[in-house]
Each structure stands twice: as structure tokens, then as C-alpha cells.
Design an enzyme around this catalytic site. Sequence first.
Site, PDB file in Angstrom:
ATOM      1  N   ASN A   1       1.568  15.495  20.340  1.00  0.00           N
ATOM      2  CA  ASN A   1       0.838  16.292  19.354  1.00  0.00           C
ATOM      3  C   ASN A   1       1.507  16.320  17.982  1.00  0.00           C
ATOM      4  O   ASN A   1       0.941  16.850  17.036  1.00  0.00           O
ATOM      5  CB  ASN A   1       0.592  17.709  19.889  1.00  0.00           C
ATOM      6  CG  ASN A   1      -0.461  17.687  20.983  1.00  0.00           C
ATOM      7  OD1 ASN A   1      -1.150  16.693  21.169  1.00  0.00           O
ATOM      8  ND2 ASN A   1      -0.562  18.782  21.723  1.00  0.00           N
TER       9      ASN A   1
ATOM     10  N   CYS B   1     -15.782  20.153  24.515  1.00  0.00           N
ATOM     11  CA  CYS B   1     -14.757  19.435  25.269  1.00  0.00           C
ATOM     12  C   CYS B   1     -14.432  20.237  26.509  1.00  0.00           C
ATOM     13  O   CYS B   1     -14.822  21.396  26.625  1.00  0.00           O
ATOM     14  CB  CYS B   1     -13.533  19.166  24.414  1.00  0.00           C
ATOM     15  SG  CYS B   1     -12.189  20.276  24.672  1.00  0.00           S
TER      16      CYS B   1
ATOM     17  N   ARG C   1      -3.217   9.767  28.877  1.00  0.00           N
ATOM     18  CA  ARG C   1      -3.449  10.181  27.486  1.00  0.00           C
ATOM     19  C   ARG C   1      -2.240  10.916  26.922  1.00  0.00           C
ATOM     20  O   ARG C   1      -2.004  10.885  25.721  1.00  0.00           O
ATOM     21  CB  ARG C   1      -4.663  11.112  27.417  1.00  0.00           C
ATOM     22  CG  ARG C   1      -5.978  10.434  27.686  1.00  0.00           C
ATOM     23  CD  ARG C   1      -7.103  11.381  27.363  1.00  0.00           C
ATOM     24  NE  ARG C   1      -6.869  11.979  26.060  1.00  0.00           N
ATOM     25  CZ  ARG C   1      -7.326  13.158  25.678  1.00  0.00           C
ATOM     26  NH1 ARG C   1      -8.069  13.870  26.477  1.00  0.00           N
ATOM     27  NH2 ARG C   1      -7.062  13.633  24.478  1.00  0.00           N
TER      28      ARG C   1
END
Length: 426
Positions: A23, A123, A405
Site C-alpha cells: 500500500n 467492492c 495480490r
Amino acid sequence: MDRIRIGGGRRLSGEIPISGAKNAALKLMAAALLTAEPLHLANIPRLADVRAMAELLKSFGVAVTHTPGKGLGEGDTYTLHAAAITSSFASYDMVRKMRASFQVLAPLLARHGEAKVSLPGGCAIGARPVDLHLKALEALGAQVTLEDGYVIATAKSGLHGARIEFPFVSVGATETALMAATLARGETLIGNAAREPEIEDLARCLIAMGAKISGMGTSRLTVEGVSSLHGASWSVMHDRIEAGTYAIAVAIAGGEVELLGARRDCIAPLLDLLEQSGTDTRDTNRGIALHRNGARPASVDLTTAPFPGFPTDLQAQFMALMTVGEGTSVIRETIFENRFMHVPELGRLGADIRVNGDVATVRGVPKLKGAPVMATDLRASSSLVLAGLVAEGETIVNRVYHLDRGFDRLEEKLRGVGAEIVREKE
Ligand code: EPZ
């Protein structure tokens, strides 16, 4: 689709190198759009989301050079050179797959004067709107319209400084405001800014590129705009969520493991709760060491909160630990409205969890039992792997692409400390 097969019951021992933070890396990559000179980024984790961001940047005309690091302990290096921006369009297909790709909007707009970026849409972990991002850009002088699911933002004569006061804390919106303000005329004040360490990493890299930012690590950021930024070299901070996940792995499986590169100040609330539930934590000169004997953890309660509170990105993993706790744990999720998808899957392994709104009540059971499971988001998937480490027999985690991911070579790292875990290709 690949799956991961775990044999439960092995104690962990050894060391795990912690990779660069997903992130932070994704936003730092987007920041390359702010300068016509090359940005060299080191310690980039090997992740599907990083590869997707590199592809997206290429579509804007960015030259991307990727050098893989050696072994698990060394991150990859990317050189990103946005000499000229040839397109400022980010498609629905791209942004739908990875919400972080929305973070290209601010740098494209600030440098290029216009951008068309798809709205991320719904999402798996909640609605996740982008209204705060758009209001911040409007305050900085952008014209923003929504058309057929796309955000069209323009600032033909450039952005200008502004006072932005966020009504609540948002990591992404703080980063949007920060990146846009670096190239705006005059001073920008960002109030109620998120304080996550990844934002400080981004701000420090922007400063290395020539930006004028103060107030890092606080909830008030001040940015004095400059007319252009230059190239720089930056090494991405470690991934505190990955570090926290492996800390919980030791707590659930038992054993002694040193997390290389981890830092206490980044995961203090987690380490406090681990201590309270019976895991020893110790700072070393290379990171953090954790030790736990085979006893069941004591049940403790937790509430997620923006940094420096307990991170929502570790809630699912801590819940996995609490499923085998001695007692009852009350877990409250305050950041996202739908982040309990791991609950029914943990239930398949024998966990006793009841959800009521934003609260999950976990009654610890003496044992979990292995089963096939699947999850719908990244952190939820990692909680199932953790549960598999302690479940009796075999656990098969399906839909491994979620893990890929955000966790750099997870099964290799866990195998390296003695876990019985293999990936099966399909
Ligand atoms: C970042 O998401 C992280 N993602 C998330 O990690 C993390 O869970 C989250 O911050 C909180 O720490 C990346 O950095 C790529 P927010 P972000 O804006 O920026 C609401 C992971 O697993 N909101 O702080 O999208 C929002 O719906 C991911 O690695 C608005 O209402 O999170 C949420 O309820 C998952 N309007 C809350 O704010 C807005 O304009 C906090 O979201 C923006 C956000």
C-alpha cells in the site's frame, strides 16, 4: 486457478524477511507521473497488484524498467520514467480490478491538466466511494464531472492551493490531496489527514523529488506547491500488514520466529494484543522476534481504527487467532461495513462466530479441523491460511489469486519457517 494446501499442527521456527509495503508501493509508483524525470523505486514487493500498476502506467506512456531482486530478502527495483504523458485515460477494466489504480487521478491531473479515470465501483469489502478524493480535487481548483461511470477532471490553468478539511479519515483521499497539492500554486493545508505510515513514506519520497511538505505523521499536512518535481531514488518501507500477519501466524501455530525488517511503532496495537493473549514479543536489531508455547491464546477484544489504532487490514487475521482462544472475543470493525466475509469460511473449519452488524463475537474452541475454504478478499484469504496452520488435518485455500495480490511469496516464506504448505497449480 491455483490453490494452497496446508497441513496443520507444525510449530514455526526461524526467520521471515518482510517485503516492501504494497500500500506504499502502489502510490509511490503513481507518483512517478508527477515528474518528467525517472523515479527509481527499490524494495518493491513481488505482487500481482504491482504488475497491474506497472501495466497501467505504461498505458500513460511511462517507460517501465523492472529488475527482480535476489531471493526472498531483496525486493524488486522499478525505474519509472514519465518523460511525456501520452494518455490520461484509466479504463473501468483496470480500476475495477484494483482500487489503488484510482490513485493515478491526482498525479495525472496535476501534471497533465486532465484525466479520465473510471470510478472504482463496489467492492467486496464495502461500498468504498471516492467522494472525498473528488471534493479535495475540486477545492484545489479542478473541474470534476461524472460521465458514464468515469471521473473527468480538468485543470487547464493548473491547480491552486486550498484548505481541505476531511470530515473523516481516509488514506486514499489524503494521498490524492497530497499528490495534487505538490504541483498546485501556493499553500495547501490538509486537515484530519490520515496518519498511516505509508502516507509518510509517500510524503518523504515526494520531498526527495523536490516537494515541500511538512507535518508528516500528524493529522495536519502543509504543502507548498512547486512548479515541477524532479527524479529521485526511494526504497519502499516494509509491509506492516505482512509483518502483522506473520506475527499472528506465530501466535496461532506456536514457535519462535524473527520478522526481519518489522518495526514495533508500525504495529504497536497488534503487538500489545498479542502480548495480552500470551505471545512474547521482543525488538531485535533486525526486526521483531515472537515466541509462543503451545498453549491456547487468551481471548481479547479489538476494535479497528485508523492509524495509530488497530488496522482493519489485520482484523481477519486476528479473528483467526481468536477462534482458538480461551474465552470470548468481541471484534468490532469500524472502517469498512462489510469486512466479515471470512466468518462463514472460518466456520467451515469449526470456528464459533456470530456477527451482528459491525460486531463479531468469537467463542474460542479447543480445535479447528481442516476443510476446503475460499475467500473473497486478500486479508480474508490470509486469515484462512493462518487458521489452516493450526487446524487438525488438511486445509485447502481456494482462489489464491487474492493472496497473490498482496502477499509476496507467502507459501515460500511460511515453508521457510517449517509450515507444511504447498501451492498446487491447476
Ligand atoms: C486503504 O484503502 C488501503 N488500500 C486498504 O487496504 C485499507 O484497508 C484502508 O486504506 C484503511 O486503512 C490501499 O492503500 C491500496 P480509506 P482506502 O479511504 O484508501 C470511506 C488492503 O487489503 N471513504 O481510508 O480505499 C471508505 O469507504 C486494502 O490492502 C469514503 O466514504 O481506504 C471507508 O469506509 C483493503 N469516501 C473509509 O472511508 C472516500 O472518498 C476508509 O477508507 C474515501 C473513503
